[in-house]
Design a protein around this motif. Structure first.
Motif, PDB file in Angstrom:
ATOM      1  N   ILE A 384      -3.083  45.737 -32.175  1.00  0.00           N
ATOM      2  CA  ILE A 384      -4.212  46.607 -31.841  1.00  0.00           C
ATOM      3  C   ILE A 384      -4.596  46.420 -30.374  1.00  0.00           C
ATOM      4  O   ILE A 384      -4.809  47.394 -29.636  1.00  0.00           O
ATOM      5  CB  ILE A 384      -5.411  46.328 -32.766  1.00  0.00           C
ATOM      6  CG1 ILE A 384      -5.108  46.829 -34.187  1.00  0.00           C
ATOM      7  CG2 ILE A 384      -6.687  46.979 -32.227  1.00  0.00           C
ATOM      8  CD1 ILE A 384      -6.124  46.412 -35.226  1.00  0.00           C
ATOM      9  N   LYS A 385      -4.661  45.181 -29.933  1.00  0.00           N
ATOM     10  CA  LYS A 385      -5.012  44.912 -28.530  1.00  0.00           C
ATOM     11  C   LYS A 385      -3.976  45.541 -27.596  1.00  0.00           C
ATOM     12  O   LYS A 385      -4.326  46.163 -26.585  1.00  0.00           O
ATOM     13  CB  LYS A 385      -5.094  43.400 -28.290  1.00  0.00           C
ATOM     14  CG  LYS A 385      -5.533  43.062 -26.863  1.00  0.00           C
ATOM     15  CD  LYS A 385      -5.525  41.577 -26.593  1.00  0.00           C
ATOM     16  CE  LYS A 385      -5.928  41.314 -25.143  1.00  0.00           C
ATOM     17  NZ  LYS A 385      -5.775  39.898 -24.771  1.00  0.00           N
ATOM     18  N   TYR A 386      -2.704  45.383 -27.947  1.00  0.00           N
ATOM     19  CA  TYR A 386      -1.639  45.958 -27.114  1.00  0.00           C
ATOM     20  C   TYR A 386      -1.801  47.478 -27.020  1.00  0.00           C
ATOM     21  O   TYR A 386      -1.645  48.066 -25.940  1.00  0.00           O
ATOM     22  CB  TYR A 386      -0.274  45.606 -27.700  1.00  0.00           C
ATOM     23  CG  TYR A 386       0.892  46.101 -26.874  1.00  0.00           C
ATOM     24  CD1 TYR A 386       1.274  45.434 -25.705  1.00  0.00           C
ATOM     25  CD2 TYR A 386       1.599  47.240 -27.238  1.00  0.00           C
ATOM     26  CE1 TYR A 386       2.337  45.884 -24.930  1.00  0.00           C
ATOM     27  CE2 TYR A 386       2.662  47.714 -26.477  1.00  0.00           C
ATOM     28  CZ  TYR A 386       3.018  47.026 -25.321  1.00  0.00           C
ATOM     29  OH  TYR A 386       4.074  47.485 -24.556  1.00  0.00           O
ATOM     30  N   ALA A 387      -2.131  48.115 -28.144  1.00  0.00           N
ATOM     31  CA  ALA A 387      -2.323  49.571 -28.136  1.00  0.00           C
ATOM     32  C   ALA A 387      -3.482  49.972 -27.219  1.00  0.00           C
ATOM     33  O   ALA A 387      -3.399  50.986 -26.516  1.00  0.00           O
ATOM     34  CB  ALA A 387      -2.576  50.062 -29.552  1.00  0.00           C
ATOM     35  N   PHE A 388      -4.563  49.177 -27.217  1.00  0.00           N
ATOM     36  CA  PHE A 388      -5.694  49.488 -26.352  1.00  0.00           C
ATOM     37  C   PHE A 388      -5.355  49.281 -24.873  1.00  0.00           C
ATOM     38  O   PHE A 388      -5.904  49.946 -24.009  1.00  0.00           O
ATOM     39  CB  PHE A 388      -6.906  48.634 -26.725  1.00  0.00           C
ATOM     40  CG  PHE A 388      -7.807  49.254 -27.758  1.00  0.00           C
ATOM     41  CD1 PHE A 388      -8.672  50.283 -27.432  1.00  0.00           C
ATOM     42  CD2 PHE A 388      -7.756  48.831 -29.086  1.00  0.00           C
ATOM     43  CE1 PHE A 388      -9.483  50.866 -28.387  1.00  0.00           C
ATOM     44  CE2 PHE A 388      -8.571  49.401 -30.044  1.00  0.00           C
ATOM     45  CZ  PHE A 388      -9.444  50.429 -29.705  1.00  0.00           C
ATOM     46  N   GLU A 389      -4.441  48.364 -24.599  1.00  0.00           N
ATOM     47  CA  GLU A 389      -4.104  48.042 -23.208  1.00  0.00           C
ATOM     48  C   GLU A 389      -3.128  49.031 -22.583  1.00  0.00           C
ATOM     49  O   GLU A 389      -2.959  49.059 -21.360  1.00  0.00           O
ATOM     50  CB  GLU A 389      -3.513  46.638 -23.133  1.00  0.00           C
ATOM     51  CG  GLU A 389      -4.536  45.548 -23.389  1.00  0.00           C
ATOM     52  CD  GLU A 389      -3.918  44.164 -23.499  1.00  0.00           C
ATOM     53  OE1 GLU A 389      -4.675  43.182 -23.391  1.00  0.00           O
ATOM     54  OE2 GLU A 389      -2.692  44.072 -23.696  1.00  0.00           O
ATOM     55  N   GLN A 390      -2.438  49.821 -23.417  1.00  0.00           N
ATOM     56  CA  GLN A 390      -1.453  50.753 -22.875  1.00  0.00           C
ATOM     57  C   GLN A 390      -2.101  52.071 -22.493  1.00  0.00           C
ATOM     58  O   GLN A 390      -2.854  52.633 -23.283  1.00  0.00           O
ATOM     59  CB  GLN A 390      -0.343  51.002 -23.910  1.00  0.00           C
ATOM     60  CG  GLN A 390       0.399  49.751 -24.329  1.00  0.00           C
ATOM     61  CD  GLN A 390       0.813  48.884 -23.144  1.00  0.00           C
ATOM     62  OE1 GLN A 390       1.554  49.335 -22.280  1.00  0.00           O
ATOM     63  NE2 GLN A 390       0.361  47.646 -23.120  1.00  0.00           N
ATOM     64  N   PRO A 391      -1.793  52.568 -21.313  1.00  0.00           N
ATOM     65  CA  PRO A 391      -2.399  53.827 -20.877  1.00  0.00           C
ATOM     66  C   PRO A 391      -1.901  54.994 -21.711  1.00  0.00           C
ATOM     67  O   PRO A 391      -0.805  54.954 -22.273  1.00  0.00           O
ATOM     68  CB  PRO A 391      -1.938  53.951 -19.422  1.00  0.00           C
ATOM     69  CG  PRO A 391      -0.690  53.129 -19.341  1.00  0.00           C
ATOM     70  CD  PRO A 391      -0.873  52.002 -20.310  1.00  0.00           C
ATOM     71  N   HIS A 392      -2.717  56.013 -21.763  1.00  0.00           N
ATOM     72  CA  HIS A 392      -2.371  57.233 -22.525  1.00  0.00           C
ATOM     73  C   HIS A 392      -1.169  57.915 -21.859  1.00  0.00           C
ATOM     74  O   HIS A 392      -1.188  58.161 -20.668  1.00  0.00           O
ATOM     75  CB  HIS A 392      -3.592  58.138 -22.548  1.00  0.00           C
ATOM     76  CG  HIS A 392      -3.378  59.440 -23.262  1.00  0.00           C
ATOM     77  ND1 HIS A 392      -2.430  59.612 -24.242  1.00  0.00           N
ATOM     78  CD2 HIS A 392      -3.998  60.630 -23.124  1.00  0.00           C
ATOM     79  CE1 HIS A 392      -2.487  60.852 -24.697  1.00  0.00           C
ATOM     80  NE2 HIS A 392      -3.442  61.495 -24.018  1.00  0.00           N
TER      81      HIS A 392
END
Length: 392
Positions: A384-392
């Motif tokens: 989840i953290k990795y998903a939040f850290e990746q730009p759209h």
């Protein structure tokens, strides 16, 4: 704690709804599924032992619900929820959702208005719409990061739309809110005033975190028994979704007779042996397992909240008072709902429930199931953290 909640059980088989549909639902087999509300824990040993005993008899014939099953349900509801039931008040059904569908068919007409909260468990609106009734929703407000009912909105729509039935979820899914006695009383009095039946879906009622306490609606005032049909089951509490048995508690004799007639028309109440046996064993002997489960789920919840507070401080979330479901806001990612679900699956490699499925007010949210070994929770949080850290 004598139970093996830390054990990671391999559930990867094509017939598991949670683990067997990863490619179809999320586009990849290497997604960690933390979506549909069943647990990744072994069932209570008394339940497994009772089911093994059935198999040892070598004949799986027709079975009637024994008196001992009724007694187990009556005792559980009295001791845990202060609900006083007689044997005749207890009807059986394959599940809460089939019960909702049949109640809608029995007590409302085509085009009648049926009210729900928004957001709420997706099958509520599905059952209303599939049965050609009008789905009227009242959006829950958010105060102190918890859902609250908007009673002015509920009553206004109840009167204007001539609502016939209200479907309540208590504890609330997806937000985990355990409704207070005051809130439940206010809703019930409003429904009584406007002659509105209530379905009270209480399937998560045993999964409540201290210091909160669950209240079954019909226990607040004996008059509520006249217009409330209560739905419950052992299946969510003890991870028995596959045995397909739930209960409908109907204490009003007139409503009960109508519902029994409706069940008889489709032979809905003749259920399977494993459902009867598993439910009785769970309610008779599952108490210690449930106590340990709630300790474990509470520790998982604290782990998640601490992680979000430290690693994702920009993300708002609701700390559930009940259920094992965690509802968090992903609006900081700036994505559409379709992009959001895709992003977590393809970038984060984690399978979550998309909040938009629970109603318009669920937009930009995701739902996480934390009924899993701690090691899987930790891995899920990293994703989840990795998903939040990746730009759209």
């Amino acid at each position: 704690m004598n139970h093996h909640f830390d054990e990671v059980i391999d559930r990867k088989n094509p017939f598991s709804v949670k683990w067997g549909s990863l490619e179809k639902l999320f586009g990849s087999e290497d997604v960690l599924p933390m979506w549909v509300a069943d647990m990744d824990f072994e069932n209570p040993e008394p339940v497994l032992a009772a089911l093994r005993k059935v198999l040892d008899n070598h004949v799986l014939g027709y079975m009637m619900p024994p008196d001992s099953l009724y007694e187990a349900i009556i005792h559980w509801q009295k001791e845990r929820h202060q609900m006083i039931l007689a044997k005749e008040d207890i009807l059986f059904s394959p599940g809460v959702v089939p019960s909702i569908g049949l109640i809608i068919q029995t007590f409302t007409q085509v085009n009648d208005a049926v009210m729900i909260h928004n957001p709420v468990y997706t099958p509520f609106s599905n059952m209303i719409e599939l049965n050609q009734r009008q789905c009227i929703s009242s959006t829950l407000t958010i105060q102190d990061n918890q859902f609250k009912m908007d009673f002015a909105d509920i009553e206004k729509k109840m009167v204007e739309q001539q609502v016939k039935l209200f479907i309540l979820c208590n504890p609330q899914n997806p937000g985990g809110r355990v409704w207070s006695k005051k809130e439940l009383t206010q809703l019930a009095e409003m429904c009584k005033k406007h002659d509105v039946l209530i379905i009270s879906d209480e399937i998560h009622g045993d999964l409540v975190f201290q210091p909160e306490s669950f209240t079954s609606l019909v226990t607040l005032d004996s008059s509520y028994q006249d217009f409330v049909l209560t739905l419950s089951a052992a299946t969510k509490t003890f991870n028995l979704a596959g045995i397909k048995l739930s209960m409908v508690f109907v204490q009003n004799p007139k409503l009960r007779d109508q519902f029994i007639q409706a069940q008889n028309k489709i032979e809905q109440s003749a259920l399977n042996t494993f459902g009867y046996v598993g439910t009785e064993a769970a309610f008779s002997e599952g108490g210690p397992w449930l106590s340990d489960l709630m300790q474990y789920l509470s520790a998982n919840l604290e782990l998640i909240c601490t992680f979000f507070d430290k690693e994702l401080p920009q993300v708002r979330y609701m700390k559930p008072e009940g259920t094992y479901l965690f509802w968090f806001d992903c609006s900081t990612l700036g994505m559409t709902d379709a992009e959001l679900a895709d992003h977590f699956a393809k970038v984060g490699k984690i399978g979550l429930n998309a909040g938009a499925a629970y109603g318009p007010a669920g937009s930009n949210y995701m739902r996480l199931n934390f009924a899993a070994p701690q090691s899987l929770i930790e891995e899920g949080l990293k994703r989840i953290k990795y998903a939040f850290e990746q730009p759209h």
